[in-house]
Design an enzyme around this catalytic site. Structure first.
Site, mmCIF file in Angstrom:
data_model
loop_
_atom_site.group_PDB
_atom_site.id
_atom_site.type_symbol
_atom_site.label_atom_id
_atom_site.label_comp_id
_atom_site.label_asym_id
_atom_site.label_seq_id
_atom_site.Cartn_x
_atom_site.Cartn_y
_atom_site.Cartn_z
ATOM 1 N N ASP A 285 -15.059 3.358 -18.641
ATOM 2 C CA ASP A 285 -13.919 3.588 -17.738
ATOM 3 C C ASP A 285 -13.171 4.835 -18.199
ATOM 4 O O ASP A 285 -12.098 4.747 -18.780
ATOM 5 C CB ASP A 285 -12.998 2.363 -17.733
ATOM 6 C CG ASP A 285 -11.951 2.452 -16.633
ATOM 7 O OD1 ASP A 285 -12.087 3.326 -15.736
ATOM 8 O OD2 ASP A 285 -10.999 1.653 -16.666
ATOM 9 N N HIS B 116 -13.221 9.009 -11.939
ATOM 10 C CA HIS B 116 -13.351 10.472 -11.874
ATOM 11 C C HIS B 116 -12.909 10.888 -10.481
ATOM 12 O O HIS B 116 -13.649 10.727 -9.512
ATOM 13 C CB HIS B 116 -14.810 10.851 -12.132
ATOM 14 C CG HIS B 116 -15.079 12.321 -12.049
ATOM 15 N ND1 HIS B 116 -14.853 13.179 -13.095
ATOM 16 C CD2 HIS B 116 -15.559 13.084 -11.037
ATOM 17 C CE1 HIS B 116 -15.184 14.411 -12.729
ATOM 18 N NE2 HIS B 116 -15.618 14.373 -11.478
ATOM 19 N N ASP C 150 -14.569 14.843 -5.774
ATOM 20 C CA ASP C 150 -14.496 16.285 -5.496
ATOM 21 C C ASP C 150 -14.022 16.505 -4.054
ATOM 22 O O ASP C 150 -13.850 15.560 -3.296
ATOM 23 C CB ASP C 150 -15.865 16.956 -5.733
ATOM 24 C CG ASP C 150 -16.947 16.414 -4.801
ATOM 25 O OD1 ASP C 150 -16.943 15.212 -4.511
ATOM 26 O OD2 ASP C 150 -17.810 17.198 -4.355
ATOM 27 N N GLU D 33 -17.472 7.944 -11.145
ATOM 28 C CA GLU D 33 -16.909 8.590 -9.960
ATOM 29 C C GLU D 33 -16.801 7.531 -8.848
ATOM 30 O O GLU D 33 -17.286 6.395 -8.994
ATOM 31 C CB GLU D 33 -17.791 9.764 -9.518
ATOM 32 C CG GLU D 33 -17.101 10.634 -8.485
ATOM 33 C CD GLU D 33 -17.668 12.059 -8.352
ATOM 34 O OE1 GLU D 33 -18.587 12.427 -9.113
ATOM 35 O OE2 GLU D 33 -17.164 12.798 -7.488
HETATM 36 O O1 9MR Z 1 -24.704 10.060 -5.528
HETATM 37 C C1 9MR Z 1 -25.357 11.246 -5.959
HETATM 38 C C2 9MR Z 1 -26.462 10.853 -6.902
HETATM 39 O O2 9MR Z 1 -27.442 10.101 -6.239
HETATM 40 C C3 9MR Z 1 -27.061 12.099 -7.525
HETATM 41 O O3 9MR Z 1 -27.977 11.715 -8.513
HETATM 42 C C4 9MR Z 1 -25.943 12.945 -8.149
HETATM 43 C C5 9MR Z 1 -26.445 14.222 -8.784
HETATM 44 O O4 9MR Z 1 -26.958 15.088 -7.856
HETATM 45 O O5 9MR Z 1 -24.988 13.283 -7.153
HETATM 46 C C6 9MR Z 1 -24.353 12.170 -6.615
HETATM 47 O O6 9MR Z 1 -23.460 12.559 -5.634
HETATM 48 C C7 9MR Z 1 -22.316 13.313 -6.010
HETATM 49 C C8 9MR Z 1 -22.338 14.573 -5.174
HETATM 50 O O7 9MR Z 1 -23.407 15.370 -5.527
HETATM 51 C C9 9MR Z 1 -21.025 15.348 -5.246
HETATM 52 N N1 9MR Z 1 -19.909 14.510 -4.963
HETATM 53 C C10 9MR Z 1 -19.834 13.346 -5.845
HETATM 54 C C11 9MR Z 1 -21.077 12.499 -5.678
HETATM 55 C C12 9MR Z 1 -20.987 11.219 -6.492
HETATM 56 O O8 9MR Z 1 -21.077 11.438 -7.861
#
Ligand code: 9MR
Length: 608
Positions: A578, A532, A190, A587
């Site tokens: 994947d 992602h 993102d 991601e």
């Molecule tokens: O790494 C984060 C994980 O520990 C959390 O469980 C999750 C849900 O809140 O979010 C992950 O972080 C994401 C972030 O919120 C937004 N950018 C992408 C991050 C990786 O997925």
């Protein structure tokens, strides 16, 4: 510059990404697909139901048997859902390519044995950060394929506080100022920029920088080693890259004398926000600057048309900035004293603000960006105090660390929301002025923790320092962060088992796992290909590029076992696919690539 820019835009629009080559079928004997160190540990894992030792052979590129032995049965393994055997061929120490392991008709992929299998990985994983930079064009000269170049995203990232209704219907009042938060790295797939996650990621890279000399490889990222616009400026490339994010973290701090309406009950489960209170917010740090609503995949950063907002300041974000800024102050003292002073001033201002507002929690109720909510900020206080103490040696920070119990319990894991151990690693091993007995206590705690992780390798079928069955979101980073602890433990007393467990962690990430996948793009015979990511989105739209090499997938997430869909009921280490849509498992993120860089650089620097 504008010519280069428009060239990059044209490429983006006209170059169809080459379709990803299909990965070969999985092999039943799993290996770290980056290969093995000539004089290092060499473990492969065979999935097989037999309970007695089986004969294995190792063949060279010409098919000649060069070593043989018996497997070590492990039995059923809950994390992988398999029954496995270990193949230990560490006694074989001849470099070459095209080696294969065999057990009856089963074989591994071909692999290499050489002196530095992880050296290229450290550099390619580090290249991720340049390509995540916001506000600057990603230029063809510094990327591995022309289609990875792109125009600058968010070249002027100035925003005011979110005003409007959040997902729970709370009306936020906004604020009467803007901050210029231009720059930094995008977090992940993102385009949000988050102080909390920037904190642990930058600490990891700066920590690596501070240790390389002790490992005998101070020039691993010397000027010119990375493909960066800053190359040739006479400054270590790891520092050039880390400074990009340090600058962003500093920019998120609220100027002195600023009044702001905050929600004192934010981030407390079961406690709805019913009131706002106006405080002196000077020195606090906003949690993130991000889009108002989620954009689609694909969206090139330069094509993001969303309104961006600052989201409320929090104690956790403030202390993340404080820790990194204090870290910055001691590293840049000799490199750029003016920058170091700016960092220390920001750190002190942030610390004072966090003391004034010690429980301002992060609301995760906004859409368009991730939550990074954290109910417990005690560890962030320890992290910030540790970095401040290491930099200033002022007793007040040591007193705070004592009061917070860092010497009795330094924590067990590092993550974006758990930073006490990161502070402890700094204090245990760097010249910080800490009294000898305290440093010795911490070193002892860290080697004890590492001994526990080594013991876990024995309880894990795949031999990794994580024997549990709850694989969290980003589990690959959980494992690699344990490998960091093991690396620091090795730095403390050079026990080979610690370093071997770091290699085991990398081997797991690179293919020694039940899916037989390398979770790093471009590395190994079965690499992840479809992350992602809003720009590396070839899988969603052929006009966008496939990912560059060196990018780590978040990895198996056992939460997916409960979702309806293809992963329902998956064994923990197999809860992964994947697929670019699978954001809970595939991601990529700055806090995941950073420990990949650290661990690969550690193993490479400490080679025999
Ligand atoms: O790494 C984060 C994980 O520990 C959390 O469980 C999750 C849900 O809140 O979010 C992950 O972080 C994401 C972030 O919120 C937004 N950018 C992408 C991050 C990786 O997925």
């Amino acid at each position: 510059m504008s010519r280069i820019l428009s060239g990059a835009t044209a490429l983006l629009l006209t170059t169809a990404a080459a379709p990803a080559p299909p990965v070969p079928p999985p092999a039943p004997i799993r290996i770290g697909q980056a290969g093995f160190e000539t004089s290092g540990t060499k473990i492969a894992i065979l999935a097989a139901a037999e309970t007695t030792p089986l004969a294995w052979t190792l063949t060279d590129a010409r098919g000649k048997i060069v070593a043989s032995g018996k497997t070590i049965p492990f039995g059923p393994d809950a994390a992988s859902g398999e029954s496995v055997h270990r193949i230990d061929f560490g006694a074989f120490r001849r470099s070459g390519n095209g080696y294969r392991l065999h057990v009856g008709p089963k074989a591994s992929h071909p692999f290499a044995i050489n002196t530095r299998p992880f050296g290229p990985l450290a550099l390619t994983a580090m290249a991720f950060f340049y390509q995540q930079r916001s506000a600057v064009p990603i230029l063809p000269d510094y990327v591995e394929r022309p289609d990875l170049a792109r125009p600058a995203g968010h070249p002027s990232d100035t925003a005011t506080c979110f005003a409007g209704r959040d997902q729970k219907g709370v009306q936020w009042p906004g604020c009467d100022y803007t901050l210029d938060a231009t720059g930094g790295w995008y977090d992940a797939g993102d385009h949000g920029k988050y102080v909390v996650n920037g904190g642990v990621s930058t600490w990891t890279l700066l920590d690596l920088h501070e240790r390389l000399a002790a490992w005998g490889d101070a020039t691993a990222f010397a000027d010119g080693r990375l493909a960066l616009p800053e190359r040739g400026n006479g400054i270590d490339d790891l520092l050039d890259e880390a400074r990009v994010e340090v600058g962003f973290l500093l920019s998120m701090q609220i100027p002195d004398g600023t009044r702001l309406a905050i929600a004192p009950d934010a981030g407390r489960p079961g406690k709805p926000i019913t009131r706002f209170e106006t405080i002196d917010a000077g020195g606090l740090v906003h949690t993130k600057i991000a889009d108002e609503t989620w954009t689609r995949i694909p969206t090139a950063p330069a094509e993001d048309r969303q309104t961006r907002f600052l989201y409320p300041p929090s104690t956790a974000a403030t202390l993340n900035m404080v820790g990194v800024a204090a870290h910055c102050a001691r590293i840049w003292r000799t490199v750029d004293p003016a920058f170091a002073t700016r960092c220390l001033t920001a750190a002190r201002r942030g610390w004072a603000a966090a003391l004034r507002h010690p429980d301002l929690l992060t609301s995760s109720d906004f859409t368009g960006s991730g939550g990074y909510g954290d109910r417990d900020v005690r560890d962030e206080f320890s992290f910030a105090a540790a970095q401040l103490y290491a930099t200033t040696r002022e007793p007040v920070f040591l007193e705070r660390l004592r009061k917070d119990g860092i010497f009795t319990d330094p924590g067990t894991d590092i993550s974006w929301g758990s930073l006490k151990l990161a502070g402890a690693l700094t204090l245990a091993t760097l010249p910080t002025g800490l009294p000898d007995t305290d440093a010795a206590t911490l070193r002892n705690r860290i080697t004890t923790l590492a001994d526990g992780f080594v013991a876990e390798t024995g309880r894990s079928g795949y031999g990794i320092p994580f024997s549990g069955t709850r694989y969290p979101w980003g589990s690959n980073s959980t494992i690699l962060n344990r490998a960091i602890v093991l690396g620091v433990a090795w730095q403390i007393d050079r026990k080979p088992a610690y370093r071997d467990a770091v290699v085991a962690s990398l081997d797991y990430i690179l293919g020694r796992n039940p899916l037989d996948r390398s979770y790093v793009t471009g590395v190994g015979v079965r690499p992840m290909q479809h992350p992602h990511h809003r720009f590396w989105a070839a899988a969603a739209d052929a006009r966008f590029p496939a990912p560059p090499s060196g990018v780590l997938s978040g990895g198996p997430n056992s939460g997916a076992a409960n979702d309806a869909g293809p992963l329902k009921g998956c064994a923990p280490q197999t809860c992964w696919v994947d697929d670019y849509r699978a954001f809970t498992v595939n991601e990529v993120a700055i806090n995941w690539n950073a420990p990949l860089v650290w661990t690969a650089a550690f193993v490479d620097a400490t080679r025999k």
